[in-house]
Design a protein around this motif. Structure first.
Motif, PDB file in Angstrom:
ATOM      1  N   GLU A 111       0.835  -1.209   0.000  1.00  0.00           N
ATOM      2  CA  GLU A 111       0.000   0.000   0.000  1.00  0.00           C
ATOM      3  C   GLU A 111       0.870   1.258   0.000  1.00  0.00           C
ATOM      4  OE1 GLU A 111      -3.143   0.251  -0.491  1.00  0.00           O
ATOM      5  OE2 GLU A 111      -3.775  -1.827  -0.197  1.00  0.00           O
ATOM      6  N   LEU A 112       1.929   1.248   0.791  1.00  0.00           N
ATOM      7  CA  LEU A 112       2.804   2.420   0.868  1.00  0.00           C
ATOM      8  C   LEU A 112       3.588   2.618  -0.425  1.00  0.00           C
ATOM      9  CD1 LEU A 112       4.033   2.051   4.552  1.00  0.00           C
ATOM     10  CD2 LEU A 112       2.465   3.789   3.636  1.00  0.00           C
ATOM     11  N   LYS A 113       3.875   1.539  -1.119  1.00  0.00           N
ATOM     12  CA  LYS A 113       4.575   1.647  -2.401  1.00  0.00           C
ATOM     13  C   LYS A 113       3.762   2.479  -3.396  1.00  0.00           C
ATOM     14  CE  LYS A 113       6.628  -2.083  -3.704  1.00  0.00           C
ATOM     15  NZ  LYS A 113       6.876  -3.436  -4.262  1.00  0.00           N
ATOM     16  N   ARG A 114       2.447   2.372  -3.312  1.00  0.00           N
ATOM     17  CA  ARG A 114       1.569   3.160  -4.188  1.00  0.00           C
ATOM     18  C   ARG A 114       1.623   4.651  -3.862  1.00  0.00           C
ATOM     19  NH1 ARG A 114      -2.111  -1.471  -3.008  1.00  0.00           N
ATOM     20  NH2 ARG A 114      -2.009  -2.795  -4.844  1.00  0.00           N
ATOM     21  N   LEU A 115       2.194   4.973  -2.698  1.00  0.00           N
ATOM     22  CA  LEU A 115       2.310   6.368  -2.270  1.00  0.00           C
ATOM     23  C   LEU A 115       3.744   6.886  -2.357  1.00  0.00           C
ATOM     24  CD1 LEU A 115       0.059   6.070   0.918  1.00  0.00           C
ATOM     25  CD2 LEU A 115      -0.563   7.172  -1.237  1.00  0.00           C
ATOM     26  N   ARG A 116       4.604   6.151  -3.048  1.00  0.00           N
ATOM     27  CA  ARG A 116       6.030   6.521  -3.060  1.00  0.00           C
ATOM     28  C   ARG A 116       6.287   7.887  -3.685  1.00  0.00           C
ATOM     29  NH1 ARG A 116       6.452   1.587  -6.178  1.00  0.00           N
ATOM     30  NH2 ARG A 116       6.061   2.069  -8.350  1.00  0.00           N
ATOM     31  N   ASP A 117       5.351   8.394  -4.493  1.00  0.00           N
ATOM     32  CA  ASP A 117       5.507   9.729  -5.080  1.00  0.00           C
ATOM     33  C   ASP A 117       5.148  10.837  -4.090  1.00  0.00           C
ATOM     34  OD1 ASP A 117       2.776   8.842  -5.189  1.00  0.00           O
ATOM     35  OD2 ASP A 117       2.338  10.554  -6.489  1.00  0.00           O
ATOM     36  N   LEU A 118       4.676  10.464  -2.923  1.00  0.00           N
ATOM     37  CA  LEU A 118       4.228  11.431  -1.924  1.00  0.00           C
ATOM     38  C   LEU A 118       5.421  11.903  -1.095  1.00  0.00           C
ATOM     39  CD1 LEU A 118       1.770  12.845  -0.718  1.00  0.00           C
ATOM     40  CD2 LEU A 118       1.408  10.838   0.724  1.00  0.00           C
ATOM     41  N   GLU A 119       5.940  13.059  -1.472  1.00  0.00           N
ATOM     42  CA  GLU A 119       7.117  13.586  -0.788  1.00  0.00           C
ATOM     43  C   GLU A 119       6.753  13.985   0.640  1.00  0.00           C
ATOM     44  OE1 GLU A 119      10.314  17.171  -1.393  1.00  0.00           O
ATOM     45  OE2 GLU A 119       9.300  16.350  -3.167  1.00  0.00           O
ATOM     46  N   GLY A 120       7.511  13.484   1.584  1.00  0.00           N
ATOM     47  CA  GLY A 120       7.269  13.789   2.986  1.00  0.00           C
ATOM     48  C   GLY A 120       6.752  12.610   3.794  1.00  0.00           C
ATOM     49  N   LEU A 121       6.246  11.583   3.118  1.00  0.00           N
ATOM     50  CA  LEU A 121       5.801  10.379   3.821  1.00  0.00           C
ATOM     51  C   LEU A 121       7.044   9.602   4.256  1.00  0.00           C
ATOM     52  CD1 LEU A 121       3.465   8.442   4.647  1.00  0.00           C
ATOM     53  CD2 LEU A 121       3.749   7.372   2.410  1.00  0.00           C
ATOM     54  N   GLU A 122       7.168   9.315   5.554  1.00  0.00           N
ATOM     55  CA  GLU A 122       8.355   8.647   6.089  1.00  0.00           C
ATOM     56  C   GLU A 122       8.001   7.218   6.489  1.00  0.00           C
ATOM     57  OE1 GLU A 122      10.683  11.305   8.867  1.00  0.00           O
ATOM     58  OE2 GLU A 122       8.843  12.492   8.648  1.00  0.00           O
ATOM     59  N   VAL A 123       8.779   6.251   5.977  1.00  0.00           N
ATOM     60  CA  VAL A 123       8.537   4.839   6.267  1.00  0.00           C
ATOM     61  C   VAL A 123       9.858   4.205   6.675  1.00  0.00           C
ATOM     62  CG1 VAL A 123       7.643   2.654   5.399  1.00  0.00           C
ATOM     63  CG2 VAL A 123       6.705   4.809   4.511  1.00  0.00           C
ATOM     64  N   HIS A 124       9.905   3.679   7.891  1.00  0.00           N
ATOM     65  CA  HIS A 124      11.127   3.079   8.429  1.00  0.00           C
ATOM     66  C   HIS A 124      10.860   1.670   8.947  1.00  0.00           C
ATOM     67  CE1 HIS A 124      13.674   6.917   9.414  1.00  0.00           C
ATOM     68  NE2 HIS A 124      12.995   7.071   8.279  1.00  0.00           N
ATOM     69  N   PHE A 125      11.956   0.884   8.993  1.00  0.00           N
ATOM     70  CA  PHE A 125      11.973  -0.392   9.709  1.00  0.00           C
ATOM     71  C   PHE A 125      12.663  -0.160  11.043  1.00  0.00           C
ATOM     72  CE2 PHE A 125      12.220  -2.813   5.469  1.00  0.00           C
ATOM     73  CZ  PHE A 125      10.885  -3.139   5.496  1.00  0.00           C
ATOM     74  N   SER A 126      12.157  -0.751  12.110  1.00  0.00           N
ATOM     75  CA  SER A 126      12.843  -0.645  13.397  1.00  0.00           C
ATOM     76  C   SER A 126      14.163  -1.406  13.333  1.00  0.00           C
ATOM     77  CB  SER A 126      11.963  -1.170  14.539  1.00  0.00           C
ATOM     78  OG  SER A 126      11.503  -2.474  14.278  1.00  0.00           O
ATOM     79  N   ALA A 127      15.105  -0.980  14.164  1.00  0.00           N
ATOM     80  CA  ALA A 127      16.424  -1.598  14.202  1.00  0.00           C
ATOM     81  C   ALA A 127      16.330  -3.011  14.765  1.00  0.00           C
ATOM     82  CB  ALA A 127      17.365  -0.758  15.069  1.00  0.00           C
ATOM     83  N   PRO A 128      17.207  -3.927  14.328  1.00  0.00           N
ATOM     84  CA  PRO A 128      17.167  -5.299  14.836  1.00  0.00           C
ATOM     85  C   PRO A 128      17.208  -5.385  16.360  1.00  0.00           C
ATOM     86  CG  PRO A 128      18.666  -5.149  12.961  1.00  0.00           C
ATOM     87  CD  PRO A 128      18.244  -3.740  13.302  1.00  0.00           C
ATOM     88  N   GLU A 129      18.011  -4.522  16.996  1.00  0.00           N
ATOM     89  CA  GLU A 129      18.126  -4.582  18.456  1.00  0.00           C
ATOM     90  C   GLU A 129      16.853  -4.095  19.164  1.00  0.00           C
ATOM     91  OE1 GLU A 129      20.315  -0.705  17.232  1.00  0.00           O
ATOM     92  OE2 GLU A 129      20.021  -2.714  16.420  1.00  0.00           O
ATOM     93  N   ASP A 130      15.973  -3.403  18.434  1.00  0.00           N
ATOM     94  CA  ASP A 130      14.736  -2.897  19.016  1.00  0.00           C
ATOM     95  C   ASP A 130      13.508  -3.735  18.652  1.00  0.00           C
ATOM     96  OD1 ASP A 130      15.870  -0.683  20.285  1.00  0.00           O
ATOM     97  OD2 ASP A 130      15.787   0.509  18.448  1.00  0.00           O
ATOM     98  N   ALA A 131      13.685  -4.751  17.823  1.00  0.00           N
ATOM     99  CA  ALA A 131      12.542  -5.499  17.292  1.00  0.00           C
ATOM    100  C   ALA A 131      11.676  -6.121  18.390  1.00  0.00           C
ATOM    101  CB  ALA A 131      13.019  -6.567  16.310  1.00  0.00           C
ATOM    102  N   VAL A 132      12.288  -6.673  19.427  1.00  0.00           N
ATOM    103  CA  VAL A 132      11.516  -7.300  20.508  1.00  0.00           C
ATOM    104  C   VAL A 132      10.634  -6.257  21.205  1.00  0.00           C
ATOM    105  CG1 VAL A 132      11.678  -8.435  22.758  1.00  0.00           C
ATOM    106  CG2 VAL A 132      13.119  -9.194  20.886  1.00  0.00           C
ATOM    107  N   ASN A 133      11.189  -5.072  21.448  1.00  0.00           N
ATOM    108  CA  ASN A 133      10.415  -4.010  22.091  1.00  0.00           C
ATOM    109  C   ASN A 133       9.331  -3.459  21.165  1.00  0.00           C
ATOM    110  OD1 ASN A 133      11.911  -4.111  24.492  1.00  0.00           O
ATOM    111  ND2 ASN A 133      13.506  -2.847  23.585  1.00  0.00           N
ATOM    112  N   HIS A 134       9.594  -3.461  19.879  1.00  0.00           N
ATOM    113  CA  HIS A 134       8.623  -2.952  18.915  1.00  0.00           C
ATOM    114  C   HIS A 134       7.455  -3.925  18.741  1.00  0.00           C
ATOM    115  CE1 HIS A 134       7.896  -1.277  14.572  1.00  0.00           C
ATOM    116  NE2 HIS A 134       6.944  -0.930  15.409  1.00  0.00           N
ATOM    117  N   VAL A 135       7.753  -5.197  18.593  1.00  0.00           N
ATOM    118  CA  VAL A 135       6.692  -6.179  18.340  1.00  0.00           C
ATOM    119  C   VAL A 135       5.759  -6.347  19.540  1.00  0.00           C
ATOM    120  CG1 VAL A 135       7.820  -8.335  19.066  1.00  0.00           C
ATOM    121  CG2 VAL A 135       6.268  -8.359  17.098  1.00  0.00           C
TER     122      VAL A 135
END
Length: 196
Positions: A111-135
């Motif tokens: 869904e976000l790929k369809r918005l890739r032309d939208l300047e300003g939309l920020e999409v990140h993956f959490s860091a591996p060391e933070d994954a347990v806290n994120h999930v």
């Protein structure tokens, strides 16, 4: 002594002052709540659930809403779990459901790929060391309001409890959960960048 016990029990005066409502299940919160909080956001929309896929099934025309929000100057951020992370695989084994964690993340990425032309939309993956806290904890912030889901044992997100918080004071529950999400964001990497 001036207030009857029944009134005192209904008044919020301590640590629960910022709790607007709580729900035993995320799915018990009305869909209109999510939509109205998104619509009312004027500065910051920060969706830091591990998968975030449900927004497209919950909020009508969600992609168009995101486009409008970004164009209106709202900072819109998505913090996702890495679909290829070990923690993701572990969570899939724990949940043991057909719609896997990685599949839900890939649905969001599509869904976000369809918005890739939208300047300003920020999409990140959490860091591996933070994954347990994120999930284990999803924080969805809408300016001075949040919806927070602590994930229970083997429960998927919609079966976990949810709290609706509103910022009332500095250092309260709202700030504590916001700080958690911001800390995860501070070490995250934009989607598309290689992991280090």
């Amino acid at each position: 002594m001036l207030w009857p016990k029944s009134v005192k029990e209904r008044l919020k005066s301590g640590g629960d002052l910022e709790i607007v409502q709580s729900y035993p299940y995320r799915s018990a919160a009305p869909s209109t709540l999510w939509g109205s909080l998104i619509e009312e956001s004027r500065k910051d929309l920060f969706l830091s659930g591990y998968t975030n896929y449900f927004f497209w099934t919950l909020v009508p025309a969600f992609s168009q809403v995101l486009r409008r929000k970004v164009k209106d100057g709202v900072r819109v951020r998505f913090l996702l779990g890495d679909p290829n992370a070990e923690v993701t695989r572990q969570r899939e084994a724990i949940e043991d459901v057909a719609l896997t964690v990685s599949t839900r993340i890939h649905m969001t990425l599509e869904e976000l790929k369809r918005l890739r032309d939208l300047e300003g939309l920020e999409v990140h993956f959490s860091a591996p060391e933070d994954a347990v806290n994120h999930v284990s904890l999803s924080v969805f912030r809408f300016d001075e309001q949040e919806l927070v889901t602590p994930h229970l044992a083997r429960q998927v997100g919609h079966d976990s409890p949810l709290m609706h918080l509103r910022q009332v004071k500095q250092g309260g529950m709202f700030d504590r959960f916001s700080e958690h999400a911001e800390e995860l964001w501070s070490r995250s990497r934009p989607v598309g960048e290689p992991a280090f």
